[in-house]
Design a protein around this motif. Sequence first.
Motif, PDB file in Angstrom:
ATOM      1  N   ILE A 183       0.865  -1.249   0.057  1.00  0.00           N
ATOM      2  CA  ILE A 183       0.101   0.041  -0.112  1.00  0.00           C
ATOM      3  C   ILE A 183       0.771   1.163   0.201  1.00  0.00           C
ATOM      4  CG2 ILE A 183      -1.782   1.326   1.194  1.00  0.00           C
ATOM      5  CD1 ILE A 183      -2.228  -1.597   2.545  1.00  0.00           C
ATOM      6  N   LYS A 184       0.600   2.259  -0.937  1.00  0.00           N
ATOM      7  CA  LYS A 184       1.104   3.424  -0.892  1.00  0.00           C
ATOM      8  C   LYS A 184       0.931   4.238   0.453  1.00  0.00           C
ATOM      9  CE  LYS A 184       1.975   4.192  -5.793  1.00  0.00           C
ATOM     10  NZ  LYS A 184       0.655   3.646  -6.309  1.00  0.00           N
ATOM     11  N   ASP A 185       1.979   4.946   0.953  1.00  0.00           N
ATOM     12  CA  ASP A 185       1.944   5.572   2.235  1.00  0.00           C
ATOM     13  C   ASP A 185       1.136   6.999   1.927  1.00  0.00           C
ATOM     14  OD1 ASP A 185       1.880   6.160   4.786  1.00  0.00           O
ATOM     15  OD2 ASP A 185       3.811   6.123   5.043  1.00  0.00           O
ATOM     16  N   ASN A 186       0.035   7.073   2.077  1.00  0.00           N
ATOM     17  CA  ASN A 186      -0.698   8.124   1.643  1.00  0.00           C
ATOM     18  C   ASN A 186      -2.460   7.942   2.259  1.00  0.00           C
ATOM     19  OD1 ASN A 186      -2.723   7.574  -0.348  1.00  0.00           O
ATOM     20  ND2 ASN A 186      -0.938   8.046  -1.585  1.00  0.00           N
ATOM     21  N   HIS A 187      -2.907   8.787   2.747  1.00  0.00           N
ATOM     22  CA  HIS A 187      -4.313   8.681   3.474  1.00  0.00           C
ATOM     23  C   HIS A 187      -5.189   7.865   2.622  1.00  0.00           C
ATOM     24  CE1 HIS A 187      -2.522  10.814   6.702  1.00  0.00           C
ATOM     25  NE2 HIS A 187      -2.615  12.162   6.076  1.00  0.00           N
ATOM     26  N   GLU A 188      -5.277   8.318   1.332  1.00  0.00           N
ATOM     27  CA  GLU A 188      -6.209   7.658   0.410  1.00  0.00           C
ATOM     28  C   GLU A 188      -6.036   6.281   0.116  1.00  0.00           C
ATOM     29  OE1 GLU A 188      -8.040   9.865  -3.343  1.00  0.00           O
ATOM     30  OE2 GLU A 188      -6.249  10.404  -2.567  1.00  0.00           O
ATOM     31  N   GLU A 189      -4.546   5.931  -0.063  1.00  0.00           N
ATOM     32  CA  GLU A 189      -4.473   4.630  -0.288  1.00  0.00           C
ATOM     33  C   GLU A 189      -4.604   3.710   0.779  1.00  0.00           C
ATOM     34  OE1 GLU A 189      -3.464   3.002  -3.106  1.00  0.00           O
ATOM     35  OE2 GLU A 189      -3.499   5.061  -4.209  1.00  0.00           O
ATOM     36  N   ALA A 190      -4.382   4.333   2.034  1.00  0.00           N
ATOM     37  CA  ALA A 190      -4.320   3.584   3.512  1.00  0.00           C
ATOM     38  C   ALA A 190      -5.855   3.258   3.256  1.00  0.00           C
ATOM     39  CB  ALA A 190      -3.839   4.459   4.408  1.00  0.00           C
ATOM     40  N   LEU A 191      -6.594   4.139   2.940  1.00  0.00           N
ATOM     41  CA  LEU A 191      -8.230   3.749   2.988  1.00  0.00           C
ATOM     42  C   LEU A 191      -8.619   2.402   2.079  1.00  0.00           C
ATOM     43  CD1 LEU A 191     -10.062   7.050   3.134  1.00  0.00           C
ATOM     44  CD2 LEU A 191     -10.016   5.141   4.856  1.00  0.00           C
ATOM     45  N   ILE A 192      -8.180   2.702   1.101  1.00  0.00           N
ATOM     46  CA  ILE A 192      -8.333   1.604   0.069  1.00  0.00           C
ATOM     47  C   ILE A 192      -7.716   0.193   0.405  1.00  0.00           C
ATOM     48  CG2 ILE A 192      -7.980   0.667  -2.561  1.00  0.00           C
ATOM     49  CD1 ILE A 192      -7.859   3.727  -2.986  1.00  0.00           C
ATOM     50  N   GLY A 193      -6.410   0.162   1.026  1.00  0.00           N
ATOM     51  CA  GLY A 193      -5.939  -0.751   1.389  1.00  0.00           C
ATOM     52  C   GLY A 193      -6.440  -1.454   2.611  1.00  0.00           C
ATOM     53  N   GLY A 194      -6.932  -0.507   3.443  1.00  0.00           N
ATOM     54  CA  GLY A 194      -7.792  -1.163   4.519  1.00  0.00           C
ATOM     55  C   GLY A 194      -8.710  -1.881   4.242  1.00  0.00           C
ATOM     56  N   LYS A 195      -9.599  -1.453   3.202  1.00  0.00           N
ATOM     57  CA  LYS A 195     -10.770  -2.312   2.723  1.00  0.00           C
ATOM     58  C   LYS A 195     -10.155  -3.605   2.116  1.00  0.00           C
ATOM     59  CE  LYS A 195     -13.550   1.437   1.200  1.00  0.00           C
ATOM     60  NZ  LYS A 195     -13.899   2.429   0.022  1.00  0.00           N
ATOM     61  N   GLY A 196      -8.985  -3.496   1.278  1.00  0.00           N
ATOM     62  CA  GLY A 196      -8.393  -4.644   0.857  1.00  0.00           C
ATOM     63  C   GLY A 196      -8.331  -5.721   1.957  1.00  0.00           C
ATOM     64  N   ILE A 197      -7.456  -5.163   2.921  1.00  0.00           N
ATOM     65  CA  ILE A 197      -7.101  -6.078   4.355  1.00  0.00           C
ATOM     66  C   ILE A 197      -8.226  -6.789   4.835  1.00  0.00           C
ATOM     67  CG2 ILE A 197      -5.882  -5.854   6.420  1.00  0.00           C
ATOM     68  CD1 ILE A 197      -3.925  -4.341   5.013  1.00  0.00           C
ATOM     69  N   LEU A 198      -9.277  -6.051   4.998  1.00  0.00           N
ATOM     70  CA  LEU A 198     -10.449  -6.520   5.657  1.00  0.00           C
ATOM     71  C   LEU A 198     -11.102  -7.526   4.699  1.00  0.00           C
ATOM     72  CD1 LEU A 198     -12.432  -6.441   7.915  1.00  0.00           C
ATOM     73  CD2 LEU A 198     -13.702  -4.914   6.670  1.00  0.00           C
ATOM     74  N   ASP A 199     -11.083  -7.485   3.450  1.00  0.00           N
ATOM     75  CA  ASP A 199     -11.585  -8.563   2.611  1.00  0.00           C
ATOM     76  C   ASP A 199     -10.562  -9.704   2.620  1.00  0.00           C
ATOM     77  OD1 ASP A 199     -12.814  -9.775   0.554  1.00  0.00           O
ATOM     78  OD2 ASP A 199     -11.562  -8.993  -1.109  1.00  0.00           O
ATOM     79  N   LEU A 200      -9.552  -9.409   2.829  1.00  0.00           N
ATOM     80  CA  LEU A 200      -8.498 -10.633   3.049  1.00  0.00           C
ATOM     81  C   LEU A 200      -8.631 -11.317   4.441  1.00  0.00           C
ATOM     82  CD1 LEU A 200      -6.040 -12.126   2.009  1.00  0.00           C
ATOM     83  CD2 LEU A 200      -4.673 -10.583   2.961  1.00  0.00           C
ATOM     84  N   ALA A 201      -8.887 -10.634   5.182  1.00  0.00           N
ATOM     85  CA  ALA A 201      -9.152 -11.079   6.648  1.00  0.00           C
ATOM     86  C   ALA A 201     -10.378 -11.860   6.856  1.00  0.00           C
ATOM     87  CB  ALA A 201      -9.178 -10.028   7.562  1.00  0.00           C
ATOM     88  N   ASP A 202     -11.512 -11.525   6.082  1.00  0.00           N
ATOM     89  CA  ASP A 202     -12.861 -11.995   6.160  1.00  0.00           C
ATOM     90  C   ASP A 202     -12.662 -13.470   5.306  1.00  0.00           C
ATOM     91  OD1 ASP A 202     -14.229 -10.442   7.281  1.00  0.00           O
ATOM     92  OD2 ASP A 202     -14.964  -9.182   5.637  1.00  0.00           O
ATOM     93  N   SER A 203     -11.850 -13.322   4.221  1.00  0.00           N
ATOM     94  CA  SER A 203     -11.464 -14.750   3.327  1.00  0.00           C
ATOM     95  C   SER A 203     -10.856 -15.707   4.124  1.00  0.00           C
ATOM     96  CB  SER A 203     -11.066 -14.142   2.004  1.00  0.00           C
ATOM     97  OG  SER A 203     -11.447 -13.160   1.403  1.00  0.00           O
ATOM     98  N   LEU A 204      -9.800 -15.207   4.615  1.00  0.00           N
ATOM     99  CA  LEU A 204      -8.993 -15.954   5.612  1.00  0.00           C
ATOM    100  C   LEU A 204      -9.886 -16.807   6.591  1.00  0.00           C
ATOM    101  CD1 LEU A 204      -5.746 -14.095   5.782  1.00  0.00           C
ATOM    102  CD2 LEU A 204      -6.101 -16.311   4.449  1.00  0.00           C
ATOM    103  N   ASN A 205     -10.610 -15.936   7.561  1.00  0.00           N
ATOM    104  CA  ASN A 205     -11.143 -16.173   8.567  1.00  0.00           C
ATOM    105  C   ASN A 205     -12.441 -17.265   8.191  1.00  0.00           C
ATOM    106  OD1 ASN A 205     -11.503 -15.818  11.469  1.00  0.00           O
ATOM    107  ND2 ASN A 205     -13.612 -15.489  11.121  1.00  0.00           N
ATOM    108  N   LYS A 206     -13.142 -17.201   7.132  1.00  0.00           N
ATOM    109  CA  LYS A 206     -13.977 -17.999   6.757  1.00  0.00           C
ATOM    110  C   LYS A 206     -13.541 -19.462   6.431  1.00  0.00           C
ATOM    111  CE  LYS A 206     -17.339 -18.499   2.943  1.00  0.00           C
ATOM    112  NZ  LYS A 206     -16.455 -19.146   1.691  1.00  0.00           N
ATOM    113  N   ALA A 207     -12.202 -19.492   5.963  1.00  0.00           N
ATOM    114  CA  ALA A 207     -11.666 -20.625   5.795  1.00  0.00           C
ATOM    115  C   ALA A 207     -11.430 -21.393   6.834  1.00  0.00           C
ATOM    116  CB  ALA A 207     -10.446 -20.638   4.800  1.00  0.00           C
ATOM    117  N   ALA A 208     -10.796 -20.635   7.921  1.00  0.00           N
ATOM    118  CA  ALA A 208     -10.336 -21.104   9.235  1.00  0.00           C
ATOM    119  C   ALA A 208     -11.491 -21.675  10.140  1.00  0.00           C
ATOM    120  CB  ALA A 208      -9.507 -19.897  10.000  1.00  0.00           C
ATOM    121  N   ALA A 209     -12.643 -20.774  10.032  1.00  0.00           N
ATOM    122  CA  ALA A 209     -13.695 -21.255  10.728  1.00  0.00           C
ATOM    123  C   ALA A 209     -14.250 -22.662  10.052  1.00  0.00           C
ATOM    124  CB  ALA A 209     -15.049 -20.325  10.719  1.00  0.00           C
TER     125      ALA A 209
END
Lengths: 257, 727
Positions: A183-209
């Motif tokens: 993720i590029k280090d600026n506020h805008e990219e951090a917001l997009i990156g945060g969404k991406g990371i949440l999506d990743l976390a959801d996918s991983l957690n689904k598999a683990a569950a």
Amino acid sequence: MAQTQPQAAGVNGTSSNGNRPDQGGFKLKFCTVCASNQNRSMESHLRLAAANYPVISFGTGSLVRLPGPSISQPNVYQFNKTSYDSMYKELEAKDPRLYRANGLLNMLERNRGVKWGPERWQDWQVGVPRLEHTSDRGSEGVEGGVVDVVITCEERCWDAVIDDLLNRGSPLNRPVHVINVDIKDNHEEALIGGKGILDLADSLNKAAAEERALNPAGFDSGNAASRSGFDERVPEIIGEWQERWPNLPAVWTLAWF
Amino acid sequence: MAAPPSSVEEQIKQLGDARKLVLSDPTYYTPIIQGILPIVAPGARVELRRWAADFFAETFASPTIPASQKETLSLIVLETLRGLIENPSEDAAVVKSAVQTAASAYPLVFRYIINNPHDTLTWERMLAIKSRIFRIWDSAAPGVRICCVKFAQRVVLVQTKGPDADPRRGDPLEVSLSMVPPDHKLIPPKSLEAEASGLLDRMLAVFQENISDAVLVDATLNSLSILIRARPHIANKILNVILNFNPLKQANSPMTPKIRVMVKSMEKTTRALLVHILKRDPQNPLGPRIQQYVERMMRSRADIFDDASRKRGPPEPTDGLDHAKRQKLGAQVTNAAPKFYVPPLKPGPHTIAELFTVTGDEALKAFDVAMLSEDLVVKIGITILQRIDAETLNQAIDGIRQRYKSLGPSQPELLNPETAPLGVDEDDDDYEPDFSTAETEEQILNKLDLISPDVEKVTATDMALGHFTLPQPPPLTTSQATEVGQGTVSRVFGVMQTLEEKIKKTKGGINRLAASSFDRDAWITILTRLATRTFTGLDGTEEEVKAEPSESEQQSLANMIRESLFLYILEDFRKRIDIAIAWLCEEWYNDQVQVKVNETAVLHYEKWVLKIMDGMIPYLDASDRNVLVRFVSEIPGLSPGVLERLKGLCKNPATVTIALTSLLFLTMQKPPAKKMVLGVVEEIWDTYEDARPFALKLFAKYIPGLGDRGKSQDEEKKSNGMEAIAA
């Protein structure tokens, strides 16, 4: 260093994600990492915490660096010793117009609502209980001081995390997935990156569950290939995620605490 | 626990409370572990068994519990652990945690057995667990298998000889075979060492097998660092296996997203481990090979992943007889001349081989068929004749026939390009070999020369302009000149920055700029010299006139260039360190020249060196060793100021290493500065206590008696160091 862009000044991370209701059930424990534990890791820390995941966050830099009036005059702070609140107050006193315009005050405002101050990855004693962090967002579930997944926000940080883990010599014998999401280090990219990371976390957690719910007759009855557990599904999950988020290049490895 | 059986949720909640209690106070572990044992009985609910197994894993991994207490605890849980691992219908998550627990407990039990050689029962339990883990290693789910790998790694670490350590002391990472007396009845060192060697082979087999499972490969790689570091006698074996491992093996087939992630991951993990080893032990005899391997991997990875993102698959070979091209040609052949197929011969004498050669591939032309046995040539010939398309063969024969004819009486007609039509079809052009294109162009020019000499001469005389002089421009004021000067400087910087962009792109294949000399480096040289030398000559003349104000104006322009250079470098000092050095060399050189002319000349070198260092230092971290070492070793002059900055870096624990490394480098490579540098090291020793261990390691042989220096001052210095940190 948290490079800030003037056009991102209006973005405020504090209320951008609605807290979703806790579904309960199994939760992977996450850790987000960037250079200064200010912008990218904190945005995703907040996002994961708001989605009810246990989460902690760190920075891998030697010092916390925030942009100053010019490129050669950054504001430099010590990790683990300076709170977001005191940085906020200091910068507000120095030049409220500048630091409001470049988004730093908004960022610190968000951060001081998440936890006390920036923590350094290399100083983290993995496995030491974190009972004194109860007021941090996302602290519930990481009292044991370990996590299942580490997500870094820059390849340099991923390298630093892996190098540090190799250095520690894996005394805990506990596997941990370490994933970089660039993720590029600026506020805008951090917001997009945060969404991406949440999506990743959801996918991983689904598999683990799903793995936990399987509860097959026995772990070595029948062939192993017929059931796929969480760990071996991670590359596939990241591959699929990468197709959805082609602008956030990912790297992954399975390391040890 | 002692609570009466209640709902599972309630029980788990109670267990959670108990866990919180021990997390805050480890002294309660023994009673709580004992209380938990009954709930993991085979008949218990899977949720409870999972909870308990996780708790065991956490307990034995916890760094807050003293090793002696863990040792006692391990004896308590061993039998339960064995039950969990040996139960063939146990839940995978439970087994996973149990294997992790076993990995943490193994060194504890091992040390206990060293000191209690008569406790056969305990050792038998441990052996049962061990052999069960090795049995499920290959058959269990990958999540469990990686934990088996980790367990094996732990066993190897314990059952090989390590540096001497006190067996009574705690750290389980330090337990090794060296602690076992040679005549130990239960654990004879010889056979244990043999077992460890076999286990290591089994671990490393994952790099030699054909199936590359990234989860297993990564798990193994990431567990090897401590073995390589702490067990030097097996390090070479491990490194050799890794250096022969090709993580990009799977990359040649079309990659699914999953395989992409796996290949990238294995490559990156292998490289991370090797770089780590190299960093920890730069003196490693395998260092050059590791370096080579890492560089090769980076290149191949860039090729595979960057190429793949630009265009799928490698470019087609450009053989004229390539199958794809032949097909394309085949369509045209029906109405086109066979000359398309076989390029005509160049003018001049030819060998028979050239006459019959129809391929454009140089490598193929160089191949001597006589090297093959006759049988083989006949076989190949027959196969080709059986398979070849009759039409293709006819066209080829026709082509050769044409060539043959052209060699006869009609040769000059065909080969003299003078007479060849100039308006060639585009299609023809495509298949014209390079040399003839060049000739044609030249001939066109020749022809034009022949046609138009008269016309040219006439226009030249007619169009000639009368004498013209530009009017003198109005004189510029000094401030205007400065302004224009600034504009020029910023424009040059602008040009340079675009050039840099393009240079990056050339890696992608467009290689136009490399050929001309107007690249970034050329501009940097121009800029640095503009900054340093432009006014040198002028200063000399003005000295006599004593035109003070104008000199300061000019100086300010030069300084403005310097300021711009400075900012340009700081924007990305890691990449632009070469520019900084080039510039500082120019400054230094200019200072030397200036001093010769005029003793009182204003010197710039020292000021800008320090400015650049001050700009860089806040951003430096542990990984910037190369940048710093390069900077301090390549700048042309060292001063106390520079060394003072290096010393200042020792305030920050993250930069101590790089500061001291660069000082060591200076000591070794810059003999004139050695004394000064060693003086600074001594100051560091006195000022920063945290830097001492590393300083001692690096400089012990240069400064005799460094270790004993200033021991009495420790106390007061401690507080000094703390204050210095709060910046």
